[in-house]
Design a protein around this motif. Structure first.
Motif, PDB file in Angstrom:
ATOM      1  N   SER A 145      -2.848   1.005 -11.147  1.00 62.93           N
ATOM      2  CA  SER A 145      -2.863   2.385 -10.651  1.00 62.93           C
ATOM      3  C   SER A 145      -2.720   3.382 -11.793  1.00 62.93           C
ATOM      4  N   ALA A 173       0.827  -1.210   0.000  1.00 60.51           N
ATOM      5  CA  ALA A 173       0.000   0.000   0.000  1.00 60.51           C
ATOM      6  C   ALA A 173       0.859   1.257   0.000  1.00 60.51           C
ATOM      7  N   SER A 219       2.360   1.686  -3.354  1.00 61.94           N
ATOM      8  CA  SER A 219       1.298   2.051  -4.291  1.00 61.94           C
ATOM      9  C   SER A 219       0.949   3.533  -4.169  1.00 61.94           C
ATOM     10  N   LEU A 220       0.819   4.010  -2.947  1.00 62.11           N
ATOM     11  CA  LEU A 220       0.475   5.422  -2.735  1.00 62.11           C
ATOM     12  C   LEU A 220       1.596   6.338  -3.218  1.00 62.11           C
ATOM     13  N   ASP A 266       0.336  -3.706  -9.374  1.00 62.56           N
ATOM     14  CA  ASP A 266      -0.424  -2.558  -8.877  1.00 62.56           C
ATOM     15  C   ASP A 266      -0.142  -1.296  -9.681  1.00 62.56           C
ATOM     16  N   THR A 303      -6.293   4.114  -2.592  1.00 64.84           N
ATOM     17  CA  THR A 303      -5.276   3.282  -1.946  1.00 64.84           C
ATOM     18  C   THR A 303      -5.709   2.842  -0.556  1.00 64.84           C
ATOM     19  N   LYS A 323       1.458   6.496  -6.950  1.00 64.16           N
ATOM     20  CA  LYS A 323       0.344   7.320  -7.435  1.00 64.16           C
ATOM     21  C   LYS A 323       0.639   8.807  -7.246  1.00 64.16           C
ATOM     22  N   TYR A 379      -6.513  -1.220   0.057  1.00 64.27           N
ATOM     23  CA  TYR A 379      -5.635  -2.002   0.917  1.00 64.27           C
ATOM     24  C   TYR A 379      -6.178  -2.143   2.338  1.00 64.27           C
TER      25      TYR A 379
END
Length: 313
Positions: free
Chosen positions: A154, A68, A71-72, A150, A185, A75, A189
């Motif tokens: 994303s 997570a 991923s954040l 991801d 996100t 992004k 998650y």
């Protein structure tokens, strides 16, 4: 001089009011964008739990948090700025980049399907070159694999988010895309973390000082979760094929037209139209993945490398 000063104040006041009115649209734009990406969000949620299956249960939430966090960061610091810059300087490049990502999803999805049905790896197990790795190394590889998948999903989310704010003031574009990145996100998650720990919650209910009904529900949760995670793994694989193929199809005028015609012909039955589109995309995704797998196989023969099966100690 005074009249000029007051005229300047009037202009500033008008600008502030216009900006405030524009910012009032941000929550609406966020809601619309979130609705548009709901399908990809479901896919992302279905894909992720499979990366913690078979690992130490005590590490599950930590692994989800690592995915997570990355991923954040992707992004906020990579995908959002990239979408804004490409949308301004090279809008034509967004679709080809997304199609490459879609091809990767189809390839990964095809490999998963192939491994489910192929029995060749069981025929001569002694001939396989097995590389033994530590649980820590396996965890790092799972996280890296999850982040690769991801980032493609994303990218599609942020591209759709950008498409919803095209033509809006730059402040609105930035606020909407950042808000969508954080909201999606945390939502995805957070729910994934709940899914992977549901069996622990069931054990707590089953062994805790609760009523017989609650204890029975807890035991049912414990028994059901392995099957649920297995089903979710299948759904995640299907989702990769579906989303990857749809990204590619929408980037090719001919296939985009075919999809549109398919949906239009079944418009009176929305559920059947959706199912037909998903099935068509799944078959197309398998075909794309098959072609890419063959190309990768040829490349591996030309450029030989170490192809070892990995096993954690």
């Amino acid at each position: 001089m005074p009249s000029g000063f007051f005229a300047l104040l009037d202009d500033i006041s008008a600008l502030v009011k216009a900006s405030a009115a524009s910012l009032d649209d941000v929550p609406t734009q966020i809601a619309k964008t979130t609705g548009k990406v709901s399908g990809i969000v479901i896919d992302d949620t279905a894909v992720t739990p499979k990366y913690v299956v078979g690992l130490d249960p005590s590490r599950e939430l930590s692994i989800i948090f690592q995915i997570a966090k990355k991923s954040l960061i992707n992004k906020l610091l990579i995908l959002s700025p990239a979408a804004l810059l490409l949308g301004y300087f090279a809008p034509w490049a967004i679709t080809p980049i997304l199609m490459v990502g879609g091809a990767y999803l189809c390839f990964e999805g095809y490999e998963k399907v192939h491994s489910m049905f192929s029995k060749s790896h069981e025929a001569n197990p002694e001939s396989e070159d097995v590389k033994v790795i530590t649980p820590e190394e396996l965890e790092k590889q799972r996280v890296a694999s999850a982040v690769r998948t991801d980032i493609i999903l994303s990218a599609e989310i942020m591209a759709i988010a950008y498409s919803q704010v095209t033509g809006q003031p730059i402040t609105n574009q930035i606020l909407v895309m950042l808000a969508v990145a954080v909201f999606i996100t945390v939502g995805v998650y957070g729910f994934v973390g709940l899914i992977v720990k549901m069996d622990d919650i069931g054990v707590h209910f089953a062994k805790g000082d609760y009523s017989p009904t609650v204890q029975s529900i807890g035991r049912g949760m414990v028994k059901f979760m392995p099957k649920f995670l297995l089903i979710l793994g299948y759904v995640g694989t299907a989702a990769m094929l579906w989303v990857g193929a749809e990204i590619i199809a929408h980037g090719i005028p001919f296939t985009a037209h075919l999809l549109h015609e398919l949906e239009h012909s079944l418009a009176n039955i929305p559920a059947i139209a959706w199912l037909a589109k998903v099935l068509a995309c799944g078959i197309f995704g398998l075909a794309v993945g098959f072609v890419i797998e063959k190309i990768v196989g040829v490349v591996k023969k030309v450029v030989p490398g170490k192809d070892k099966k990995e096993s954690a100690i």
